[in-house]
Write a protein that holds these residues in place. Structure first.
Motif, PDB file in Angstrom:
ATOM      1  N   VAL A  68       0.876  -1.170   0.000  1.00  0.00           N
ATOM      2  CA  VAL A  68       0.000   0.000   0.000  1.00  0.00           C
ATOM      3  C   VAL A  68       0.909   1.214   0.000  1.00  0.00           C
ATOM      4  O   VAL A  68       2.093   1.116   0.307  1.00  0.00           O
ATOM      5  CB  VAL A  68      -0.971   0.039   1.210  1.00  0.00           C
ATOM      6  CG1 VAL A  68      -1.910  -1.133   1.197  1.00  0.00           C
ATOM      7  CG2 VAL A  68      -0.229   0.120   2.516  1.00  0.00           C
ATOM      8  N   GLY A  69       0.354   2.348  -0.344  1.00  0.00           N
ATOM      9  CA  GLY A  69       1.144   3.569  -0.339  1.00  0.00           C
ATOM     10  C   GLY A  69       0.303   4.754  -0.751  1.00  0.00           C
ATOM     11  O   GLY A  69      -0.865   4.617  -1.122  1.00  0.00           O
ATOM     12  N   PHE A  70       0.908   5.910  -0.704  1.00  0.00           N
ATOM     13  CA  PHE A  70       0.246   7.148  -1.071  1.00  0.00           C
ATOM     14  C   PHE A  70      -0.159   7.081  -2.541  1.00  0.00           C
ATOM     15  O   PHE A  70       0.627   6.619  -3.359  1.00  0.00           O
ATOM     16  CB  PHE A  70       1.191   8.329  -0.827  1.00  0.00           C
ATOM     17  CG  PHE A  70       0.588   9.649  -1.162  1.00  0.00           C
ATOM     18  CD1 PHE A  70      -0.263  10.267  -0.269  1.00  0.00           C
ATOM     19  CD2 PHE A  70       0.853  10.263  -2.369  1.00  0.00           C
ATOM     20  CE1 PHE A  70      -0.838  11.488  -0.574  1.00  0.00           C
ATOM     21  CE2 PHE A  70       0.287  11.474  -2.677  1.00  0.00           C
ATOM     22  CZ  PHE A  70      -0.561  12.089  -1.793  1.00  0.00           C
ATOM     23  N   PRO A  71      -1.368   7.463  -2.878  1.00  0.00           N
ATOM     24  CA  PRO A  71      -2.389   8.180  -2.134  1.00  0.00           C
ATOM     25  C   PRO A  71      -3.548   7.296  -1.670  1.00  0.00           C
ATOM     26  O   PRO A  71      -4.686   7.751  -1.580  1.00  0.00           O
ATOM     27  CB  PRO A  71      -2.868   9.209  -3.151  1.00  0.00           C
ATOM     28  CG  PRO A  71      -2.802   8.484  -4.460  1.00  0.00           C
ATOM     29  CD  PRO A  71      -1.614   7.554  -4.330  1.00  0.00           C
ATOM     30  N   MET A  72      -3.300   6.051  -1.340  1.00  0.00           N
ATOM     31  CA  MET A  72      -4.364   5.135  -0.918  1.00  0.00           C
ATOM     32  C   MET A  72      -4.973   5.524   0.427  1.00  0.00           C
ATOM     33  O   MET A  72      -4.327   6.154   1.255  1.00  0.00           O
ATOM     34  CB  MET A  72      -3.828   3.706  -0.749  1.00  0.00           C
ATOM     35  CG  MET A  72      -3.544   2.965  -1.985  1.00  0.00           C
ATOM     36  SD  MET A  72      -2.957   1.300  -1.520  1.00  0.00           S
ATOM     37  CE  MET A  72      -2.553   0.655  -3.116  1.00  0.00           C
ATOM     38  N   VAL A  73      -6.206   5.092   0.609  1.00  0.00           N
ATOM     39  CA  VAL A  73      -6.835   5.092   1.926  1.00  0.00           C
ATOM     40  C   VAL A  73      -6.841   3.635   2.364  1.00  0.00           C
ATOM     41  O   VAL A  73      -7.249   2.754   1.598  1.00  0.00           O
ATOM     42  CB  VAL A  73      -8.266   5.659   1.877  1.00  0.00           C
ATOM     43  CG1 VAL A  73      -8.949   5.526   3.230  1.00  0.00           C
ATOM     44  CG2 VAL A  73      -8.237   7.122   1.414  1.00  0.00           C
ATOM     45  N   VAL A  74      -6.352   3.377   3.573  1.00  0.00           N
ATOM     46  CA  VAL A  74      -6.354   2.013   4.089  1.00  0.00           C
ATOM     47  C   VAL A  74      -7.368   1.895   5.216  1.00  0.00           C
ATOM     48  O   VAL A  74      -7.693   2.871   5.891  1.00  0.00           O
ATOM     49  CB  VAL A  74      -4.959   1.548   4.563  1.00  0.00           C
ATOM     50  CG1 VAL A  74      -3.991   1.468   3.407  1.00  0.00           C
ATOM     51  CG2 VAL A  74      -4.399   2.428   5.649  1.00  0.00           C
ATOM     52  N   GLU A  75      -7.873   0.699   5.380  1.00  0.00           N
ATOM     53  CA  GLU A  75      -8.783   0.376   6.471  1.00  0.00           C
ATOM     54  C   GLU A  75      -8.081  -0.640   7.353  1.00  0.00           C
ATOM     55  O   GLU A  75      -7.549  -1.637   6.856  1.00  0.00           O
ATOM     56  CB  GLU A  75     -10.091  -0.174   5.924  1.00  0.00           C
ATOM     57  CG  GLU A  75     -10.839   0.857   5.101  1.00  0.00           C
ATOM     58  CD  GLU A  75     -12.054   0.305   4.374  1.00  0.00           C
ATOM     59  OE1 GLU A  75     -12.953   1.096   4.134  1.00  0.00           O
ATOM     60  OE2 GLU A  75     -12.086  -0.898   4.046  1.00  0.00           O
ATOM     61  N   LEU A  76      -8.078  -0.370   8.636  1.00  0.00           N
ATOM     62  CA  LEU A  76      -7.432  -1.236   9.616  1.00  0.00           C
ATOM     63  C   LEU A  76      -8.505  -1.976  10.389  1.00  0.00           C
ATOM     64  O   LEU A  76      -9.547  -1.410  10.703  1.00  0.00           O
ATOM     65  CB  LEU A  76      -6.600  -0.403  10.593  1.00  0.00           C
ATOM     66  CG  LEU A  76      -5.608   0.570   9.972  1.00  0.00           C
ATOM     67  CD1 LEU A  76      -5.036   1.492  11.040  1.00  0.00           C
ATOM     68  CD2 LEU A  76      -4.513  -0.177   9.252  1.00  0.00           C
ATOM     69  N   GLY A  77      -8.244  -3.232  10.698  1.00  0.00           N
ATOM     70  CA  GLY A  77      -9.138  -4.013  11.535  1.00  0.00           C
ATOM     71  C   GLY A  77      -8.378  -4.517  12.743  1.00  0.00           C
ATOM     72  O   GLY A  77      -7.204  -4.871  12.645  1.00  0.00           O
ATOM     73  N   LEU A  78      -9.037  -4.558  13.898  1.00  0.00           N
ATOM     74  CA  LEU A  78      -8.399  -4.973  15.152  1.00  0.00           C
ATOM     75  C   LEU A  78      -9.163  -6.117  15.779  1.00  0.00           C
ATOM     76  O   LEU A  78     -10.395  -6.108  15.827  1.00  0.00           O
ATOM     77  CB  LEU A  78      -8.352  -3.786  16.130  1.00  0.00           C
ATOM     78  CG  LEU A  78      -7.803  -4.056  17.534  1.00  0.00           C
ATOM     79  CD1 LEU A  78      -6.324  -4.445  17.482  1.00  0.00           C
ATOM     80  CD2 LEU A  78      -7.998  -2.820  18.422  1.00  0.00           C
ATOM     81  N   ARG A  79      -8.412  -7.096  16.253  1.00  0.00           N
ATOM     82  CA  ARG A  79      -8.967  -8.205  17.029  1.00  0.00           C
ATOM     83  C   ARG A  79      -7.975  -8.567  18.134  1.00  0.00           C
ATOM     84  O   ARG A  79      -6.828  -8.159  18.100  1.00  0.00           O
ATOM     85  CB  ARG A  79      -9.261  -9.413  16.140  1.00  0.00           C
ATOM     86  CG  ARG A  79      -8.022  -9.976  15.488  1.00  0.00           C
ATOM     87  CD  ARG A  79      -8.280 -11.076  14.492  1.00  0.00           C
ATOM     88  NE  ARG A  79      -8.503 -12.333  15.173  1.00  0.00           N
ATOM     89  CZ  ARG A  79      -9.289 -13.294  14.719  1.00  0.00           C
ATOM     90  NH1 ARG A  79      -9.932 -13.140  13.582  1.00  0.00           N
ATOM     91  NH2 ARG A  79      -9.421 -14.405  15.373  1.00  0.00           N
ATOM     92  N   VAL A  80      -8.436  -9.346  19.095  1.00  0.00           N
ATOM     93  CA  VAL A  80      -7.581  -9.875  20.155  1.00  0.00           C
ATOM     94  C   VAL A  80      -7.509 -11.385  19.950  1.00  0.00           C
ATOM     95  O   VAL A  80      -8.537 -12.051  19.838  1.00  0.00           O
ATOM     96  CB  VAL A  80      -8.148  -9.537  21.561  1.00  0.00           C
ATOM     97  CG1 VAL A  80      -7.472 -10.368  22.642  1.00  0.00           C
ATOM     98  CG2 VAL A  80      -7.977  -8.055  21.847  1.00  0.00           C
ATOM     99  N   ASN A  81      -6.293 -11.909  19.875  1.00  0.00           N
ATOM    100  CA  ASN A  81      -6.111 -13.350  19.700  1.00  0.00           C
ATOM    101  C   ASN A  81      -5.905 -14.092  21.006  1.00  0.00           C
ATOM    102  O   ASN A  81      -6.170 -15.288  21.086  1.00  0.00           O
ATOM    103  CB  ASN A  81      -4.937 -13.633  18.762  1.00  0.00           C
ATOM    104  CG  ASN A  81      -5.278 -13.307  17.325  1.00  0.00           C
ATOM    105  OD1 ASN A  81      -6.445 -13.253  16.942  1.00  0.00           O
ATOM    106  ND2 ASN A  81      -4.259 -13.070  16.521  1.00  0.00           N
ATOM    107  N   LYS A  82      -5.420 -13.389  22.028  1.00  0.00           N
ATOM    108  CA  LYS A  82      -5.178 -14.040  23.317  1.00  0.00           C
ATOM    109  C   LYS A  82      -5.249 -12.989  24.413  1.00  0.00           C
ATOM    110  O   LYS A  82      -4.695 -11.910  24.279  1.00  0.00           O
ATOM    111  CB  LYS A  82      -3.805 -14.718  23.328  1.00  0.00           C
ATOM    112  CG  LYS A  82      -3.529 -15.526  24.569  1.00  0.00           C
ATOM    113  CD  LYS A  82      -2.194 -16.231  24.487  1.00  0.00           C
ATOM    114  CE  LYS A  82      -1.960 -17.016  25.766  1.00  0.00           C
ATOM    115  NZ  LYS A  82      -0.633 -17.630  25.781  1.00  0.00           N
ATOM    116  N   LEU A  83      -5.930 -13.347  25.498  1.00  0.00           N
ATOM    117  CA  LEU A  83      -6.074 -12.443  26.632  1.00  0.00           C
ATOM    118  C   LEU A  83      -5.658 -13.187  27.892  1.00  0.00           C
ATOM    119  O   LEU A  83      -6.279 -14.174  28.276  1.00  0.00           O
ATOM    120  CB  LEU A  83      -7.529 -11.964  26.739  1.00  0.00           C
ATOM    121  CG  LEU A  83      -7.852 -10.910  27.774  1.00  0.00           C
ATOM    122  CD1 LEU A  83      -7.070  -9.628  27.513  1.00  0.00           C
ATOM    123  CD2 LEU A  83      -9.351 -10.616  27.764  1.00  0.00           C
TER     124      LEU A  83
END
Length: 154
Positions: free
Chosen positions: A78-93
């Motif tokens: 990825v790079g400029f001028p893209m818009v990226v979408e980030l996703g978050l999860r927890v794999n271990k707590l």
């Protein structure tokens, strides 16, 4: 987790999402986003979640998260001028620790470009040691919402 499993990640595998508009300065001499920017993005989405959903109030919080491990696997650039979408999860707590996973997607596309994250150990700010009872209940409650295989619980 195998690289093939990580490469198969989709947005729906993540419960919390955040958008980032890349900047010209994010690119390196090879015309793609510099590796250090991925770390910046991981830190940004994780801390945004902790502040918004776990009642973390830096710098006043009695507990802080120390990064003890980090990683990233790259599957596409990825790079400029893209818009990226980030996703978050927890794999271990654990009692004092949490292993986060962040997926990086180009906006509007479902193929994951990178999967990475890090492990936090929550410690008492004053002693820099884990609290006897582990992370605070507010932090644990918020992180549990991301734990169940990325199923949105927010």
């Amino acid at each position: 987790m195998s690289l093939e499993e990580l490469k198969g990640r989709r947005r729906s595998d993540y419960a919390f999402h955040q958008e980032y508009r890349t900047r010209w300065s994010d690119n390196d001499m090879y015309d793609h986003m510099n590796n250090s920017v991925y770390s910046f993005l991981f830190d940004s989405i994780i801390n945004a979640y902790l502040i918004e959903h776990c009642d973390l109030r830096p710098p006043a919080s009695p507990q802080i998260g120390l990064v003890v491990n980090s990683h990233c696997d790259y599957f596409g650039s990825v790079g400029f001028p893209m818009v990226v979408e980030l996703g978050l999860r927890v794999n271990k707590l654990g009692k004092s620790s949490v292993a986060y996973e962040v997926g990086v997607f180009e906006k509007g596309k479902d193929d994951v470009r990178a999967v990475g994250g890090y492990t936090h150990v929550f410690v008492e700010r004053e002693r820099n040691r884990p609290a006897p009872n582990g992370m605070s209940e507010d932090i644990r409650r918020g992180l549990k919402k991301l734990l169940e295989n990325g199923t949105p619980k927010l």
